[in-house]
Motif scaffolding. Structure first.
Motif, PDB file in Angstrom:
ATOM      1  N   PHE A  11     -30.824   9.044 -26.488  1.00 13.92           N
ATOM      2  CA  PHE A  11     -30.020   8.116 -26.799  1.00 13.92           C
ATOM      3  C   PHE A  11     -28.654   8.916 -26.648  1.00 13.92           C
ATOM      4  CE2 PHE A  11     -26.642   7.085 -30.211  1.00 13.92           C
ATOM      5  CZ  PHE A  11     -26.899   5.819 -30.164  1.00 13.92           C
ATOM      6  N   SER A  12     -28.483  10.362 -26.290  1.00 10.57           N
ATOM      7  CA  SER A  12     -27.096  11.053 -26.113  1.00 10.57           C
ATOM      8  C   SER A  12     -26.944  10.410 -24.832  1.00 10.57           C
ATOM      9  CB  SER A  12     -27.394  12.492 -26.319  1.00 10.57           C
ATOM     10  OG  SER A  12     -27.523  12.905 -27.422  1.00 10.57           O
ATOM     11  N   GLY A  13     -27.923  10.495 -23.728  1.00  6.28           N
ATOM     12  CA  GLY A  13     -27.630  10.125 -22.522  1.00  6.28           C
ATOM     13  C   GLY A  13     -27.292   8.378 -22.290  1.00  6.28           C
ATOM     14  N   ALA A  14     -27.984   7.839 -23.041  1.00  7.54           N
ATOM     15  CA  ALA A  14     -27.574   6.150 -23.177  1.00  7.54           C
ATOM     16  C   ALA A  14     -25.980   6.131 -23.560  1.00  7.54           C
ATOM     17  CB  ALA A  14     -28.460   5.537 -24.028  1.00  7.54           C
ATOM     18  N   LEU A  15     -25.713   7.018 -24.576  1.00  8.93           N
ATOM     19  CA  LEU A  15     -24.349   7.011 -25.212  1.00  8.93           C
ATOM     20  C   LEU A  15     -23.314   7.267 -23.892  1.00  8.93           C
ATOM     21  CD1 LEU A  15     -22.839   6.299 -28.016  1.00  8.93           C
ATOM     22  CD2 LEU A  15     -22.881   8.709 -28.181  1.00  8.93           C
ATOM     23  N   LEU A  16     -23.536   8.295 -23.187  1.00  7.85           N
ATOM     24  CA  LEU A  16     -22.923   9.073 -22.051  1.00  7.85           C
ATOM     25  C   LEU A  16     -22.657   8.298 -20.894  1.00  7.85           C
ATOM     26  CD1 LEU A  16     -23.120  12.741 -22.923  1.00  7.85           C
ATOM     27  CD2 LEU A  16     -21.514  11.245 -23.881  1.00  7.85           C
ATOM     28  N   ALA A  17     -23.949   7.434 -20.600  1.00 12.02           N
ATOM     29  CA  ALA A  17     -23.999   6.856 -19.225  1.00 12.02           C
ATOM     30  C   ALA A  17     -22.759   6.125 -18.924  1.00 12.02           C
ATOM     31  CB  ALA A  17     -25.347   6.262 -19.268  1.00 12.02           C
ATOM     32  N   VAL A  18     -22.460   5.086 -19.661  1.00 12.56           N
ATOM     33  CA  VAL A  18     -21.597   3.987 -19.238  1.00 12.56           C
ATOM     34  C   VAL A  18     -20.165   4.702 -18.720  1.00 12.56           C
ATOM     35  CG1 VAL A  18     -20.245   1.909 -19.837  1.00 12.56           C
ATOM     36  CG2 VAL A  18     -22.875   2.138 -20.228  1.00 12.56           C
ATOM     37  N   PRO A  19     -19.455   5.494 -19.795  1.00 10.00           N
ATOM     38  CA  PRO A  19     -18.169   6.070 -19.568  1.00 10.00           C
ATOM     39  C   PRO A  19     -18.134   6.885 -18.227  1.00 10.00           C
ATOM     40  CG  PRO A  19     -18.979   6.992 -21.625  1.00 10.00           C
ATOM     41  CD  PRO A  19     -19.991   5.968 -21.222  1.00 10.00           C
ATOM     42  N   LEU A  20     -19.368   7.694 -18.099  1.00  8.15           N
ATOM     43  CA  LEU A  20     -19.319   8.420 -16.886  1.00  8.15           C
ATOM     44  C   LEU A  20     -19.267   7.826 -15.684  1.00  8.15           C
ATOM     45  CD1 LEU A  20     -22.004  11.320 -18.171  1.00  8.15           C
ATOM     46  CD2 LEU A  20     -19.410  11.532 -17.838  1.00  8.15           C
ATOM     47  N   VAL A  21     -20.171   6.660 -15.519  1.00  7.79           N
ATOM     48  CA  VAL A  21     -20.294   5.722 -14.471  1.00  7.79           C
ATOM     49  C   VAL A  21     -18.861   5.143 -14.177  1.00  7.79           C
ATOM     50  CG1 VAL A  21     -21.280   3.456 -13.708  1.00  7.79           C
ATOM     51  CG2 VAL A  21     -22.797   5.459 -14.703  1.00  7.79           C
ATOM     52  N   ALA A  22     -18.212   4.717 -15.121  1.00  7.37           N
ATOM     53  CA  ALA A  22     -16.740   4.120 -15.378  1.00  7.37           C
ATOM     54  C   ALA A  22     -15.965   5.174 -14.527  1.00  7.37           C
ATOM     55  CB  ALA A  22     -16.363   3.623 -16.438  1.00  7.37           C
ATOM     56  N   LEU A  23     -16.286   6.261 -15.076  1.00  6.71           N
ATOM     57  CA  LEU A  23     -15.175   7.547 -14.500  1.00  6.71           C
ATOM     58  C   LEU A  23     -15.691   7.786 -12.934  1.00  6.71           C
ATOM     59  CD1 LEU A  23     -13.144   9.619 -14.672  1.00  6.71           C
ATOM     60  CD2 LEU A  23     -14.978  11.146 -15.574  1.00  6.71           C
ATOM     61  N   GLY A  24     -16.791   7.558 -12.516  1.00 11.99           N
ATOM     62  CA  GLY A  24     -16.999   7.832 -11.160  1.00 11.99           C
ATOM     63  C   GLY A  24     -16.771   6.690 -10.166  1.00 11.99           C
ATOM     64  N   LYS A  25     -16.756   5.536 -10.929  1.00  9.49           N
ATOM     65  CA  LYS A  25     -16.086   4.387 -10.189  1.00  9.49           C
ATOM     66  C   LYS A  25     -14.681   4.495  -9.904  1.00  9.49           C
ATOM     67  CE  LYS A  25     -15.946  -0.790 -10.338  1.00  9.49           C
ATOM     68  NZ  LYS A  25     -14.287  -0.761  -9.949  1.00  9.49           N
ATOM     69  N   LEU A  26     -13.903   5.106 -10.975  1.00  8.25           N
ATOM     70  CA  LEU A  26     -12.400   5.243 -10.738  1.00  8.25           C
ATOM     71  C   LEU A  26     -12.203   6.290  -9.761  1.00  8.25           C
ATOM     72  CD1 LEU A  26     -11.156   4.812 -14.305  1.00  8.25           C
ATOM     73  CD2 LEU A  26     -10.807   3.157 -12.522  1.00  8.25           C
ATOM     74  N   LEU A  27     -13.010   7.446  -9.796  1.00  6.58           N
ATOM     75  CA  LEU A  27     -12.881   8.358  -8.604  1.00  6.58           C
ATOM     76  C   LEU A  27     -13.175   7.837  -7.335  1.00  6.58           C
ATOM     77  CD1 LEU A  27     -14.514  11.332 -10.754  1.00  6.58           C
ATOM     78  CD2 LEU A  27     -11.917  11.028 -10.237  1.00  6.58           C
ATOM     79  N   LEU A  28     -14.085   7.046  -7.125  1.00  7.34           N
ATOM     80  CA  LEU A  28     -14.441   6.368  -5.937  1.00  7.34           C
ATOM     81  C   LEU A  28     -13.159   5.657  -5.264  1.00  7.34           C
ATOM     82  CD1 LEU A  28     -18.142   5.332  -6.269  1.00  7.34           C
ATOM     83  CD2 LEU A  28     -17.397   7.479  -4.869  1.00  7.34           C
ATOM     84  N   ASP A  29     -12.808   4.758  -6.352  1.00  5.98           N
ATOM     85  CA  ASP A  29     -11.630   3.866  -5.808  1.00  5.98           C
ATOM     86  C   ASP A  29     -10.534   4.734  -5.539  1.00  5.98           C
ATOM     87  OD1 ASP A  29     -13.153   1.794  -6.315  1.00  5.98           O
ATOM     88  OD2 ASP A  29     -12.335   1.349  -8.317  1.00  5.98           O
ATOM     89  N   ALA A  71     -30.587   7.150 -20.829  1.00  5.78           N
ATOM     90  CA  ALA A  71     -31.963   7.416 -21.857  1.00  5.78           C
ATOM     91  C   ALA A  71     -32.936   7.966 -21.329  1.00  5.78           C
ATOM     92  CB  ALA A  71     -32.151   5.860 -22.316  1.00  5.78           C
ATOM     93  N   SER A  72     -33.456   7.947 -19.952  1.00  6.29           N
ATOM     94  CA  SER A  72     -34.610   8.693 -19.492  1.00  6.29           C
ATOM     95  C   SER A  72     -34.417   9.835 -19.378  1.00  6.29           C
ATOM     96  CB  SER A  72     -35.164   7.848 -18.362  1.00  6.29           C
ATOM     97  OG  SER A  72     -33.762   8.078 -17.158  1.00  6.29           O
ATOM     98  N   LEU A  73     -33.068  10.326 -18.995  1.00  2.00           N
ATOM     99  CA  LEU A  73     -32.769  11.666 -18.759  1.00  2.00           C
ATOM    100  C   LEU A  73     -32.472  12.688 -20.042  1.00  2.00           C
ATOM    101  CD1 LEU A  73     -30.387  11.385 -15.724  1.00  2.00           C
ATOM    102  CD2 LEU A  73     -32.980  12.047 -15.708  1.00  2.00           C
TER     103      LEU A  73
END
Length: 371
Positions: free
Chosen positions: A340-358, A335-337
């Protein structure tokens, strides 16, 4: 006798220069950008149709496991889509009218809030708790700002939606109008749903063969994180909206459908829906007494608890598996970046990053043995 190597052609000689390659690729990307700009409506239609096919594919696969043919499953999905679209259209006018009425009521409710705060702080002052005038002003100002922000963003959109009947009917007669666009999207989505696996295979063939296993693997991770999150969050947002609507209707709160719509729509961003919907609900419950206000709080607390403790772990557990603190931090950063669009996209992008790390980082030698 070995023949001497052939000299490079003029094209091969020119292609060796990195500046020539940069110029050619830059020109190609520019022409592609201009082409997409000219046909952006068609591109959006195809993307929306593919999104419908993508979201419907798990249901179609499940039906196929139950020995329902793909064609019959697509017909069932189309009936479901038309039913949802018809229901949404029927609710749109009611919800829009209620939202306009709600936003018209809220300024008067702020005056009542000020009177309630005066009585509350007067009672606290009689018991020796002073210096509360600043707190009273800050609360009133925060609520006033919240109401103004909602009004500035929603009222013009809703009034245009309610007053554009003539424009809509004029557009219906043209192929490029609303109905024409919907028919095109539905036709494209039907073909994509019927041949979903073949379309994906064709898209995969566009990549060089050595890249294809990695592209397939990455697309699977994106589907798990982003696609699963979108499906799950739509289910959760629908539940939150219906739950708040029914709860406030039972309590006799005005504009219950509009508040439920706000709570459900904004809950596309996790945990945001109950926060957005609670303020107007409490303001409208203010003239009905403290008991009603407490019951309104109970409705929103229950909605939040069911979401965080039941629905999110069950619906999103396999796709995101993120700690609530991680979700909240991701939403705040997004949201700070980007608002509302950033808040909407933040969680799926973080989830994707977590899967890539794993998948790639934790099993790597860099992680296990150090850089």
């Amino acid at each position: 006798m070995i023949s001497p190597p052939k000299p490079p052609t003029a094209f091969e000689y020119a292609w060796r220069s990195p500046w020539v390659r940069l110029l050619v690729f830059g020109l190609a990307f520019y022409l592609l950008y201009r082409l997409l700009g000219e046909v952006r409506t068609i591109v959006w239609n195809v993307l929306i149709a593919f999104l419908i096919a993508y979201l419907a594919n798990p249901l179609l696969t499940w039906l196929e496991r139950g020995r329902v043919s793909r064609g019959l499953g697509v017909f069932f999905v189309l009936l479901l889509f038309v039913a949802i679209f018809a229901l949404a259209g029927a609710l749109l006018v009611t919800v829009s009218a209620q939202l306009i009425d709600l936003l018209a009521r809220l300024p008067d409710q702020i005056g009542q809030l000020g009177a309630v705060l005066d009585r509350l702080f007067g009672w606290l002052g009689d018991r020796g708790i002073g210096n509360l005038a600043d707190a009273r002003e800050r609360i009133t100002e925060a609520v006033q700002t919240y109401v103004e922000n909602i009004g500035d963003n929603l009222i013009p959109i809703l009034q245009n939606a309610l007053n554009s009947t003539g424009t809509v009917f004029r557009q219906l007669v043209s192929l490029g109008g609303i109905v024409g666009q919907i028919i095109i999207i539905l036709l494209l989505s039907v073909y994509l749903m019927l041949d979903y696996s073949r379309v994906n295979a064709s898209l995969l063939r566009a990549f060089p063969r050595p890249w294809q296993p990695r592209v397939l693997e990455l697309s699977g991770l994106v589907g798990t994180a982003v696609g699963g999150y979108v499906r799950g969050q739509l289910v959760i947002a629908t539940f939150i909206g219906v739950f708040v609507w029914l709860g406030l209707t039972l309590l006799g709160i005005p504009s219950a459908a509009a508040i439920g719509f706000l709570a459900g729509a904004f809950n596309i961003v996790p945990y945001l829906g109950p926060v957005i919907g609670a303020t107007p609900a409490l303001l409208l419950a203010l003239p009905l007494g403290w008991v009603k206000m407490l019951l309104v709080v109970v409705v929103f607390v229950l909605a939040n608890q069911i979401e965080s403790n039941v629905l999110s772990p069950y619906v999103l557990g396999r796709t995101t598996d993120l700690h609530p603190v991680t979700v909240l931090v991701a939403i705040l950063v997004g949201a700070s970046l980007m608002g509302f669009s950033g808040a909407l996209l933040a969680v799926p992008l973080v989830a994707l990053g977590k899967l890539l790390l794993d998948k790639y980082y934790y099993p790597s030698r860099v992680y296990t043995e150090g850089p």
